[in-house]
Design a protein around this motif. Structure first.
Motif, PDB file in Angstrom:
ATOM      1  N   HIS A 161      40.235  46.155  39.388  1.00 36.68           N
ATOM      2  CA  HIS A 161      39.376  46.777  40.388  1.00 36.68           C
ATOM      3  C   HIS A 161      38.909  48.109  39.834  1.00 36.68           C
ATOM      4  O   HIS A 161      39.727  48.902  39.370  1.00 36.68           O
ATOM      5  CB  HIS A 161      40.149  46.961  41.695  1.00 36.68           C
ATOM      6  CG  HIS A 161      40.651  45.668  42.251  1.00 36.68           C
ATOM      7  ND1 HIS A 161      41.907  45.187  41.952  1.00 36.68           N
ATOM      8  CD2 HIS A 161      40.059  44.738  43.028  1.00 36.68           C
ATOM      9  CE1 HIS A 161      42.062  44.011  42.558  1.00 36.68           C
ATOM     10  NE2 HIS A 161      40.962  43.706  43.208  1.00 36.68           N
TER      11      HIS A 161
ATOM     12  N   ASP B 196      34.970  43.307  53.810  1.00 37.04           N
ATOM     13  CA  ASP B 196      33.674  43.852  54.235  1.00 37.04           C
ATOM     14  C   ASP B 196      32.528  43.015  53.692  1.00 37.04           C
ATOM     15  O   ASP B 196      31.527  42.796  54.369  1.00 37.04           O
ATOM     16  CB  ASP B 196      33.517  45.305  53.773  1.00 37.04           C
ATOM     17  CG  ASP B 196      34.385  46.256  54.582  1.00 37.04           C
ATOM     18  OD1 ASP B 196      34.805  45.873  55.693  1.00 37.04           O
ATOM     19  OD2 ASP B 196      34.641  47.375  54.101  1.00 37.04           O
TER      20      ASP B 196
ATOM     21  N   ALA C 284      40.326  42.034  45.430  1.00 32.45           N
ATOM     22  CA  ALA C 284      40.490  42.523  46.796  1.00 32.45           C
ATOM     23  C   ALA C 284      39.337  43.432  47.197  1.00 32.45           C
ATOM     24  O   ALA C 284      39.074  43.651  48.377  1.00 32.45           O
ATOM     25  CB  ALA C 284      41.808  43.282  46.914  1.00 32.45           C
ATOM     26  N   SER C 285      38.671  44.011  46.197  1.00 29.08           N
ATOM     27  CA  SER C 285      37.523  44.881  46.476  1.00 29.08           C
ATOM     28  C   SER C 285      36.540  44.778  45.326  1.00 29.08           C
ATOM     29  O   SER C 285      36.881  44.288  44.243  1.00 29.08           O
ATOM     30  CB  SER C 285      37.988  46.335  46.654  1.00 29.08           C
ATOM     31  OG  SER C 285      38.550  46.825  45.442  1.00 29.08           O
ATOM     32  N   VAL C 286      35.320  45.218  45.599  1.00 29.77           N
ATOM     33  CA  VAL C 286      34.318  45.258  44.532  1.00 29.77           C
ATOM     34  C   VAL C 286      33.940  46.709  44.260  1.00 29.77           C
ATOM     35  O   VAL C 286      34.060  47.536  45.164  1.00 29.77           O
ATOM     36  CB  VAL C 286      33.053  44.447  44.921  1.00 29.77           C
ATOM     37  CG1 VAL C 286      33.329  42.965  44.867  1.00 29.77           C
ATOM     38  CG2 VAL C 286      32.495  44.867  46.268  1.00 29.77           C
TER      39      VAL C 286
ATOM     40  N   CYS D  83      29.135  49.873  42.575  1.00 30.17           N
ATOM     41  CA  CYS D  83      29.105  48.617  41.810  1.00 30.17           C
ATOM     42  C   CYS D  83      28.146  48.725  40.623  1.00 30.17           C
ATOM     43  O   CYS D  83      28.473  48.334  39.504  1.00 30.17           O
ATOM     44  CB  CYS D  83      28.625  47.466  42.691  1.00 30.17           C
ATOM     45  SG  CYS D  83      29.729  47.050  44.056  1.00 30.17           S
TER      46      CYS D  83
ATOM     47  N   HIS E 234      30.407  41.980  42.161  1.00 31.49           N
ATOM     48  CA  HIS E 234      29.954  43.180  42.853  1.00 31.49           C
ATOM     49  C   HIS E 234      29.172  42.793  44.093  1.00 31.49           C
ATOM     50  O   HIS E 234      29.032  41.609  44.414  1.00 31.49           O
ATOM     51  CB  HIS E 234      29.128  44.069  41.913  1.00 31.49           C
ATOM     52  CG  HIS E 234      27.757  43.549  41.642  1.00 31.49           C
ATOM     53  ND1 HIS E 234      26.621  44.135  42.157  1.00 31.49           N
ATOM     54  CD2 HIS E 234      27.349  42.492  40.917  1.00 31.49           C
ATOM     55  CE1 HIS E 234      25.568  43.454  41.746  1.00 31.49           C
ATOM     56  NE2 HIS E 234      25.965  42.457  40.988  1.00 31.49           N
TER      57      HIS E 234
ATOM     58  N   ALA F  28      33.516  48.407  48.048  1.00 27.42           N
ATOM     59  CA  ALA F  28      33.719  47.774  49.348  1.00 27.42           C
ATOM     60  C   ALA F  28      34.856  46.780  49.227  1.00 27.42           C
ATOM     61  O   ALA F  28      35.102  46.230  48.152  1.00 27.42           O
ATOM     62  CB  ALA F  28      32.446  47.048  49.781  1.00 27.42           C
ATOM     63  N   SER F  29      35.571  46.567  50.326  1.00 27.75           N
ATOM     64  CA  SER F  29      36.628  45.556  50.311  1.00 27.75           C
ATOM     65  C   SER F  29      35.987  44.183  50.371  1.00 27.75           C
ATOM     66  O   SER F  29      34.841  44.029  50.822  1.00 27.75           O
ATOM     67  CB  SER F  29      37.551  45.739  51.514  1.00 27.75           C
ATOM     68  OG  SER F  29      36.876  45.348  52.695  1.00 27.75           O
ATOM     69  N   LEU F  30      36.700  43.185  49.905  1.00 31.78           N
ATOM     70  CA  LEU F  30      36.173  41.824  49.949  1.00 31.78           C
ATOM     71  C   LEU F  30      35.983  41.395  51.412  1.00 31.78           C
ATOM     72  O   LEU F  30      35.052  40.653  51.728  1.00 31.78           O
ATOM     73  CB  LEU F  30      37.126  40.869  49.223  1.00 31.78           C
ATOM     74  CG  LEU F  30      36.445  39.669  48.547  1.00 31.78           C
ATOM     75  CD1 LEU F  30      35.413  40.114  47.539  1.00 31.78           C
ATOM     76  CD2 LEU F  30      37.476  38.783  47.880  1.00 31.78           C
TER      77      LEU F  30
ATOM     78  N   PHE G 158      36.017  52.110  43.889  1.00 32.63           N
ATOM     79  CA  PHE G 158      36.030  51.332  45.127  1.00 32.63           C
ATOM     80  C   PHE G 158      34.659  51.362  45.768  1.00 32.63           C
ATOM     81  O   PHE G 158      34.148  52.434  46.109  1.00 32.63           O
ATOM     82  CB  PHE G 158      37.074  51.901  46.111  1.00 32.63           C
ATOM     83  CG  PHE G 158      37.128  51.121  47.399  1.00 32.63           C
ATOM     84  CD1 PHE G 158      37.869  49.956  47.488  1.00 32.63           C
ATOM     85  CD2 PHE G 158      36.384  51.533  48.504  1.00 32.63           C
ATOM     86  CE1 PHE G 158      37.905  49.215  48.665  1.00 32.63           C
ATOM     87  CE2 PHE G 158      36.413  50.798  49.685  1.00 32.63           C
ATOM     88  CZ  PHE G 158      37.177  49.638  49.758  1.00 32.63           C
TER      89      PHE G 158
ATOM     90  N   GLU H  76      38.387  35.733  45.331  1.00 34.41           N
ATOM     91  CA  GLU H  76      39.621  35.924  46.084  1.00 34.41           C
ATOM     92  C   GLU H  76      40.792  35.236  45.376  1.00 34.41           C
ATOM     93  O   GLU H  76      41.870  35.807  45.227  1.00 34.41           O
ATOM     94  CB  GLU H  76      39.432  35.318  47.476  1.00 34.41           C
ATOM     95  CG  GLU H  76      40.136  36.044  48.568  1.00 34.41           C
ATOM     96  CD  GLU H  76      39.576  35.630  49.939  1.00 34.41           C
ATOM     97  OE1 GLU H  76      39.792  36.383  50.891  1.00 34.41           O
ATOM     98  OE2 GLU H  76      38.938  34.555  50.040  1.00 34.41           O
TER      99      GLU H  76
END
Lengths: 81, 81
Positions: free
Chosen positions: B67, B76, B54-56, B15, B9, B72-74, B70, B49
């Motif tokens: 996942h 970001d 791909a996102s947290v 998260c 996260h 944030a994207s990894l 959603f 990764e």
């Protein structure tokens, strides 16, 4: 005391993987997990929607929706039943 | 025997809600859950990764990434550390 957890899915591969990997991983001492296939139980789509479910697979725990990866939108599930 | 589950996260509200609601809900008899804050441990971003995150927030169980909602994207997360 156990609380209810509801896993909504539509039989898609992403759904089945989340069911095996996550829905069945919850602590049985704390959670009573119900598996609901919305394709087979379309009368429960409204209930999922009311809980905030936007896509499947999703797990609703304590009234809170957790969307897990992405299999299909609820709109798509509705369109197919 | 327990298997490892890693919850990645970035401290975002989504998260934290997934950590409380889902990561801590796993069966402790089966899963050893590690919580990783990628903002505080950026050296573990590559590992997340590689596991397909791909996102947290995301939970990796048995090498499989789930996942959850959603936050944030990894990408970001990488941009902010």
């Amino acid at each position: 005391m156990t609380q209810n957890a509801t896993f909504y899915h539509a039989g898609c591969p992403v759904c089945l993987s989340a069911e095996q990997g996550l829905a069945h991983a919850l602590n049985p001492a704390d959670y009573a997990v119900e598996i609901v296939h919305l394709g087979e139980a379309p009368h429960r789509i409204a209930e999922a929607e009311a809980a905030g479910v936007a896509s499947v697979p999703a797990l609703v725990i304590g009234g809170q929706p957790f969307h897990i990866n992405f299999g299909a939108s609820l709109a798509d599930v509705k369109g197919s039943v």
